[in-house]
Scaffold this motif. Structure first.
Motif, PDB file in Angstrom:
ATOM      1  N   GLY A  83       5.700  35.680 -43.335  1.00  0.00           N
ATOM      2  CA  GLY A  83       5.152  36.641 -44.292  1.00  0.00           C
ATOM      3  C   GLY A  83       5.119  38.033 -43.703  1.00  0.00           C
ATOM      4  N   ILE A  85       3.130  41.970 -43.238  1.00  0.00           N
ATOM      5  CA  ILE A  85       1.984  42.439 -42.457  1.00  0.00           C
ATOM      6  C   ILE A  85       0.654  41.971 -43.072  1.00  0.00           C
ATOM      7  CG2 ILE A  85       1.861  44.705 -43.635  1.00  0.00           C
ATOM      8  CD1 ILE A  85       1.405  45.945 -40.833  1.00  0.00           C
ATOM      9  N   ASN A  88       0.250  38.044 -42.594  1.00  0.00           N
ATOM     10  CA  ASN A  88      -0.033  37.755 -41.186  1.00  0.00           C
ATOM     11  C   ASN A  88      -1.473  38.101 -40.823  1.00  0.00           C
ATOM     12  OD1 ASN A  88       2.237  37.072 -38.974  1.00  0.00           O
ATOM     13  ND2 ASN A  88       3.201  37.935 -40.793  1.00  0.00           N
ATOM     14  N   SER A 123      11.121  35.983 -33.605  1.00  0.00           N
ATOM     15  CA  SER A 123      11.046  37.241 -34.350  1.00  0.00           C
ATOM     16  C   SER A 123      10.769  38.386 -33.377  1.00  0.00           C
ATOM     17  CB  SER A 123       9.905  37.125 -35.359  1.00  0.00           C
ATOM     18  OG  SER A 123       9.493  38.399 -35.773  1.00  0.00           O
ATOM     19  N   ASN A 181      13.770  42.573 -38.368  1.00  0.00           N
ATOM     20  CA  ASN A 181      13.347  42.383 -39.765  1.00  0.00           C
ATOM     21  C   ASN A 181      14.578  42.100 -40.642  1.00  0.00           C
ATOM     22  OD1 ASN A 181      11.150  43.713 -38.404  1.00  0.00           O
ATOM     23  ND2 ASN A 181      10.300  44.237 -40.394  1.00  0.00           N
ATOM     24  N   SER A 194       4.793  39.369 -49.077  1.00  0.00           N
ATOM     25  CA  SER A 194       6.177  39.509 -48.601  1.00  0.00           C
ATOM     26  C   SER A 194       6.302  40.624 -47.564  1.00  0.00           C
ATOM     27  CB  SER A 194       7.073  39.827 -49.790  1.00  0.00           C
ATOM     28  OG  SER A 194       6.641  41.043 -50.369  1.00  0.00           O
ATOM     29  N   VAL A 196       8.162  44.290 -46.288  1.00  0.00           N
ATOM     30  CA  VAL A 196       8.234  45.577 -46.986  1.00  0.00           C
ATOM     31  C   VAL A 196       9.453  45.688 -47.913  1.00  0.00           C
ATOM     32  CG1 VAL A 196       9.327  46.759 -44.986  1.00  0.00           C
ATOM     33  CG2 VAL A 196       8.155  48.090 -46.717  1.00  0.00           C
ATOM     34  N   ARG A 203       8.495  46.269 -56.584  1.00  0.00           N
ATOM     35  CA  ARG A 203       7.570  47.277 -57.126  1.00  0.00           C
ATOM     36  C   ARG A 203       8.331  48.420 -57.810  1.00  0.00           C
ATOM     37  NH1 ARG A 203       3.906  48.547 -52.575  1.00  0.00           N
ATOM     38  NH2 ARG A 203       3.621  46.314 -52.564  1.00  0.00           N
ATOM     39  N   TRP A 218       2.608  51.222 -48.889  1.00  0.00           N
ATOM     40  CA  TRP A 218       1.525  51.040 -47.908  1.00  0.00           C
ATOM     41  C   TRP A 218       1.729  51.869 -46.655  1.00  0.00           C
ATOM     42  CZ3 TRP A 218       1.258  44.933 -47.579  1.00  0.00           C
ATOM     43  CH2 TRP A 218       0.949  44.428 -48.855  1.00  0.00           C
ATOM     44  N   ARG A 225      11.449  50.781 -38.573  1.00  0.00           N
ATOM     45  CA  ARG A 225      11.862  49.370 -38.581  1.00  0.00           C
ATOM     46  C   ARG A 225      13.377  49.285 -38.550  1.00  0.00           C
ATOM     47  NH1 ARG A 225       7.336  49.037 -37.572  1.00  0.00           N
ATOM     48  NH2 ARG A 225       5.695  47.729 -38.449  1.00  0.00           N
ATOM     49  N   PRO A 284      -2.469  48.875 -43.291  1.00  0.00           N
ATOM     50  CA  PRO A 284      -2.042  49.047 -41.890  1.00  0.00           C
ATOM     51  C   PRO A 284      -0.568  49.413 -41.761  1.00  0.00           C
ATOM     52  CG  PRO A 284      -2.302  46.713 -42.426  1.00  0.00           C
ATOM     53  CD  PRO A 284      -2.763  47.473 -43.631  1.00  0.00           C
ATOM     54  N   ASP A 285      -0.273  50.213 -40.736  1.00  0.00           N
ATOM     55  CA  ASP A 285       1.113  50.565 -40.407  1.00  0.00           C
ATOM     56  C   ASP A 285       1.772  49.481 -39.554  1.00  0.00           C
ATOM     57  OD1 ASP A 285       1.655  52.953 -41.651  1.00  0.00           O
ATOM     58  OD2 ASP A 285       1.018  54.205 -39.961  1.00  0.00           O
TER      59      ASP A 285
HETATM   60  C1  F7E Z   1       9.472  40.548 -39.451  1.00  0.00           C
HETATM   61  C2  F7E Z   1       8.062  40.947 -39.065  1.00  0.00           C
HETATM   62  O1  F7E Z   1       7.288  41.269 -40.213  1.00  0.00           O
HETATM   63  C3  F7E Z   1       5.919  41.601 -40.012  1.00  0.00           C
HETATM   64  O2  F7E Z   1       5.811  42.846 -39.390  1.00  0.00           O
HETATM   65  P1  F7E Z   1       6.188  44.213 -40.055  1.00  0.00           P
HETATM   66  O3  F7E Z   1       7.504  44.665 -39.590  1.00  0.00           O
HETATM   67  O4  F7E Z   1       5.066  45.166 -39.825  1.00  0.00           O
HETATM   68  O5  F7E Z   1       6.316  43.801 -41.583  1.00  0.00           O
HETATM   69  P2  F7E Z   1       6.266  44.326 -43.054  1.00  0.00           P
HETATM   70  O6  F7E Z   1       7.657  44.238 -43.562  1.00  0.00           O
HETATM   71  O7  F7E Z   1       5.239  43.585 -43.808  1.00  0.00           O
HETATM   72  O8  F7E Z   1       5.796  45.880 -42.968  1.00  0.00           O
HETATM   73  C4  F7E Z   1       6.593  46.882 -42.399  1.00  0.00           C
HETATM   74  C5  F7E Z   1       5.979  48.229 -42.658  1.00  0.00           C
HETATM   75  O9  F7E Z   1       6.142  48.526 -44.054  1.00  0.00           O
HETATM   76  C6  F7E Z   1       4.910  49.012 -44.563  1.00  0.00           C
HETATM   77  N1  F7E Z   1       4.850  48.764 -46.024  1.00  0.00           N
HETATM   78  C7  F7E Z   1       4.879  49.724 -46.974  1.00  0.00           C
HETATM   79  N2  F7E Z   1       4.735  49.184 -48.179  1.00  0.00           N
HETATM   80  C8  F7E Z   1       4.690  47.836 -48.004  1.00  0.00           C
HETATM   81  C9  F7E Z   1       4.573  46.759 -48.902  1.00  0.00           C
HETATM   82  O10 F7E Z   1       4.475  46.912 -50.111  1.00  0.00           O
HETATM   83  N3  F7E Z   1       4.573  45.508 -48.342  1.00  0.00           N
HETATM   84  C10 F7E Z   1       4.686  45.300 -47.004  1.00  0.00           C
HETATM   85  N4  F7E Z   1       4.706  44.026 -46.536  1.00  0.00           N
HETATM   86  N5  F7E Z   1       4.752  46.331 -46.125  1.00  0.00           N
HETATM   87  C11 F7E Z   1       4.761  47.574 -46.632  1.00  0.00           C
HETATM   88  C12 F7E Z   1       3.861  48.285 -43.756  1.00  0.00           C
HETATM   89  O11 F7E Z   1       2.611  48.924 -43.847  1.00  0.00           O
HETATM   90  C13 F7E Z   1       4.491  48.357 -42.368  1.00  0.00           C
HETATM   91  O12 F7E Z   1       4.245  49.609 -41.782  1.00  0.00           O
HETATM   92  C14 F7E Z   1       5.192  40.692 -39.064  1.00  0.00           C
HETATM   93  O13 F7E Z   1       3.914  40.490 -39.594  1.00  0.00           O
HETATM   94  C15 F7E Z   1       5.981  39.525 -38.707  1.00  0.00           C
HETATM   95  O14 F7E Z   1       6.055  38.640 -39.796  1.00  0.00           O
HETATM   96  C16 F7E Z   1       7.378  39.864 -38.304  1.00  0.00           C
HETATM   97  O15 F7E Z   1       7.915  39.317 -37.374  1.00  0.00           O
END
Ligand code: F7E
Ligand code: NDP
Length: 325
Positions: A83, A85, A88, A123, A181, A194, A196, A203, A218, A225, A284-285
């Motif tokens: 999943g 951020i 998790n 990951s 990612n 899900s 990002v 959305r 967010w 990334r 959170p970022d």
């Molecule tokens: C693959 C990797 O994926 C997860 O880490 P992450 O890279 O932080 O994942 P993310 O895709 O959820 O977010 C990336 C960024 O994007 C921003 N953001 C903006 N708007 C939305 C939004 O609407 N949804 C989400 N999810 N994030 C958003 C969000 O705030 C963050 O800054 C790990 O928990 C772990 O599972 C792992 O290994």
């Protein structure tokens, strides 16, 4: 044990052996489905597949019975609790417990039932929050983890270590790949849980259809990334199954990073949304930056092919045809 000793285990040729029995765990997910597509394209004829409903991989005795019965020759572990951020951060118990259970059951049963080679997928979140960039494989366990996903990361680190331990003690050909990612067909488009990229695709699409004036994104938009299309990952998985046999895990990335703001702008363009972006900084970022150093895999001869722009267009087309019914 030195790397030469571990490379001595690499006698298990994979690619030419199209009738090999290959178990792809998690074949209905983003990654597992792409691996099945790739193996099918390559002409593999004996894939062993079980849905979650047919075989719950957290149930040790069921997993043992499956391996005793099927005895797959090759195993690719793409089943996991996955999943973004928010998921998790909200379900830490599920992320540590389910992942430890699935990987422990599958790795141990595969070894005990004669599997020749196993590939475990982790990951990029295994690395410290402030790892050097681009992140080399040996940055593992050199600093504190990102708090939003440390539970998942600890499980994934245990998976790498389990493959290494079985390699050392049993001379068994277990390897690990650490993807960056990922995105593509069969991703999870849940609005909150899900990652990002699929979250924003949905959305922006829904906002376009409703004629909304703005879309909330967010965080601050500043985190960086690295995104890889899942078809490239599947190609890398097959490549590693054929060419790699070593103790160390290998990074799998595209080598290209974007800020979340840049991703959101690109997504807006691909989807055709004409309104504004609004940033919700209460969310959170996460890790500020996690670009992986994938030069080890590159030095073996693997390179990614799909650009982010093409990959987004391809994924949006799939979304329109398959999710947004
Ligand atoms: C693959 C990797 O994926 C997860 O880490 P992450 O890279 O932080 O994942 P993310 O895709 O959820 O977010 C990336 C960024 O994007 C921003 N953001 C903006 N708007 C939305 C939004 O609407 N949804 C989400 N999810 N994030 C958003 C969000 O705030 C963050 O800054 C790990 O928990 C772990 O599972 C792992 O290994
Ligand atoms: N997506 C990404 O950005 C990244 C993914 N990875 C790794 O790739 C691997 C696959 O991820 P991804 O394809 O994205 O995840 P998905 O959630 O898309 O797929 C996971 C698959 O595992 C299955 N599964 C989950 N729990 C169980 C269980 N108890 N028993 C049997 N099957 C189960 C799921 O079935 P069901 O849905 O029915 O529960 C699903 O088919 C994971 O190891 C992940 O860590 C690594 C880096 C990035």
């Amino acid at each position: 044990m030195g790397s030469q000793d571990n490379n001595a285990l690499s006698s298990n040729s994979f690619l030419p052996y199209k009738s090999a029995k290959v178990f792809v765990a998690g074949h209905r997910g983003l990654v597992g489905a792409a691996i099945v597509r790739k193996l099918t394209q390559l002409g593999f004829t004996n894939l062993v597949l079980r849905s979650h409903a047919e075989l719950d991989l957290t149930r040790q005795s069921d997993v043992e019975a499956f391996f005793v019965f099927e005895k797959p020759e090759f195993v690719i572990v793409a089943a996991a609790k996955v999943g973004g951020i928010h998921a998790n951060n909200t379900y830490p118990a599920d992320f540590i417990a389910i992942n430890l259970q699935i990987q422990t059951n599958v790795i141990d049963s595969a070894y005990r039932n004669g599997t020749k080679k196993l590939l475990f997928l982790g990951s990029s979140c295994i690395y410290p929050k402030f790892a050097p960039q681009p992140i080399p494989e040996d940055a593992l366990l050199t600093g504190p983890l990102e708090p939003t996903n440390e539970w998942y990361a600890i499980a994934k680190i245990a998976g790498i270590k389990m493959c290494q331990a079985y390699r050392i003690q049993y001379k068994w050909d277990a390897i690990s790949g650490m993807p960056t990612n990922l995105y593509g067909p069969y991703d999870n488009f849940h609005p909150e849980n899900s990652h990002v990229l699929p979250a924003l695709m949905r959305r922006f699409h829904e906002a376009k259809v409703k004629g909304a004036k703005e879309v909330v994104v967010w965080g601050t938009g500043s985190p960086l990334r690295e995104f890889l299309h899942v078809d490239d990952l599947a190609d890398a998985v097959v490549f590693m199954m054929e060419k790699y046999s070593g103790l160390e895990h290998l990074n799998v990335g595209s080598g290209k990073e974007v800020t979340i703001k840049e991703l959101a702008e690109l997504m807006k363009e691909v989807v055709g949304f004409e309104g504004d972006l609004v940033w919700d900084s209460t969310k959170p970022d996460g890790t500020p930056r996690k670009l992986m150093d994938s030069s080890k895999l590159a030095s073996l001869g693997w390179t990614p092919k799909v650009s982010l722009k093409d990959g987004l267009a391809d994924t949006y087309k799939w979304y329109l045809e398959n999710v947004n019914l």
